[in-house]
Design a protein around this motif. Structure first.
Motif, mmCIF file in Angstrom:
data_model
loop_
_atom_site.group_PDB
_atom_site.id
_atom_site.type_symbol
_atom_site.label_atom_id
_atom_site.label_comp_id
_atom_site.label_asym_id
_atom_site.label_seq_id
_atom_site.Cartn_x
_atom_site.Cartn_y
_atom_site.Cartn_z
ATOM 1 N N GLY A 1 0.796 -1.168 0.065
ATOM 2 C CA GLY A 1 -0.049 -0.216 0.081
ATOM 3 C C GLY A 1 0.878 1.200 0.103
ATOM 4 N N GLY A 2 1.886 1.387 -0.726
ATOM 5 C CA GLY A 2 2.685 2.569 -0.690
ATOM 6 C C GLY A 2 3.919 2.596 0.499
ATOM 7 N N GLN A 3 3.713 1.770 1.452
ATOM 8 C CA GLN A 3 4.629 1.713 2.480
ATOM 9 C C GLN A 3 5.912 1.094 1.616
ATOM 10 N N MET A 4 7.143 1.227 2.278
ATOM 11 C CA MET A 4 8.368 0.510 1.770
ATOM 12 C C MET A 4 8.107 -0.891 2.121
ATOM 13 N N PRO A 5 8.235 -1.802 0.927
ATOM 14 C CA PRO A 5 8.243 -3.351 1.330
ATOM 15 C C PRO A 5 9.027 -3.963 2.161
ATOM 16 N N LEU A 6 8.569 -4.972 2.698
ATOM 17 C CA LEU A 6 9.702 -5.420 3.710
ATOM 18 C C LEU A 6 11.046 -5.827 3.118
ATOM 19 N N TYR A 7 10.914 -6.632 2.024
ATOM 20 C CA TYR A 7 12.331 -7.137 1.489
ATOM 21 C C TYR A 7 13.034 -5.848 1.065
ATOM 22 N N GLN A 8 12.691 -4.544 1.057
ATOM 23 C CA GLN A 8 13.345 -3.533 0.597
ATOM 24 C C GLN A 8 14.098 -2.803 1.961
ATOM 25 N N ARG A 9 13.279 -3.270 2.984
ATOM 26 C CA ARG A 9 13.629 -2.446 4.174
ATOM 27 C C ARG A 9 14.674 -3.230 4.978
ATOM 28 N N LEU A 10 14.884 -4.669 4.813
ATOM 29 C CA LEU A 10 15.758 -5.409 5.562
ATOM 30 C C LEU A 10 17.203 -5.043 4.830
ATOM 31 N N PRO A 11 18.118 -5.217 5.847
ATOM 32 C CA PRO A 11 19.700 -5.012 5.284
ATOM 33 C C PRO A 11 20.221 -6.134 4.380
#
Length: 161
Positions: A51-61
């Motif tokens: 929903g426009g939030q940064m996806p989990l796979y992109q937030r993880l290092p």
């Protein structure tokens, strides 16, 4: 038992639910997809969308590094070589070409690496791209020798200097 008598066990298979085949099926009209909206349509993949939030796979290092030009070796264990010798598929002098021809190695890749898993009893002359210390010791203990032709590894270069 005959071929025409073969059947799956009772309850092993379940018939697929046929959706959108009329009101009597229990999944008629909208076929269990609800009314309208993106998820009711075909060809939708909302896997990583939040929903426009940064996806989990992109937030993880992201960690580590994958070397694009790393070498991959075909791995051969001493026990397998001994089995092939006992079966008469290999002789006492073994090269990478003979390992390929005998069928012990399917693809050579960047070379063949010898590992020490298994027992070796024959007196062997082995020429390969790489070998573990344990494999070299096991072959020499049986009275043979291992010649490593591959490129120098950093630890080998340090030992020679």
């Amino acid at each position: 038992m005959k071929l025409n008598e073969l059947r799956d066990n009772e309850g092993a298979t379940k018939r697929a639910k046929r959706v959108a085949r009329g009101p009597g099926s229990g999944k008629g009209k909208t076929a269990g997809r609800g009314i309208k909206g993106q998820k009711s349509r075909s060809g939708v993949a909302i896997k990583g969308y939040e929903g426009g939030q940064m996806p989990l796979y992109q937030r993880l290092p992201k960690r580590g590094f994958n070397k694009p030009n790393r070498k991959t070796f075909a791995i051969v264990n001493l026990g397998l070589i001994q089995n092939f010798i006992d079966a008469g598929k290999l002789g006492e002098e073994i090269t990478e070409r003979e390992l390929l021809d005998s069928g012990l190695v399917r693809r050579k890749r960047d070379g063949v690496r010898l590992l020490s898993k298994g027992e070796v009893t024959s007196k062997l002359q082995i020429t390969v791209s790489g070998a573990s210390k344990g494999a070299v010791e096991a072959v020499e203990k049986a009275g043979g020798s291992v010649t490593v032709t591959g490129g120098t590894r950093p630890e080998d270069a340090a030992a020679e200097a």
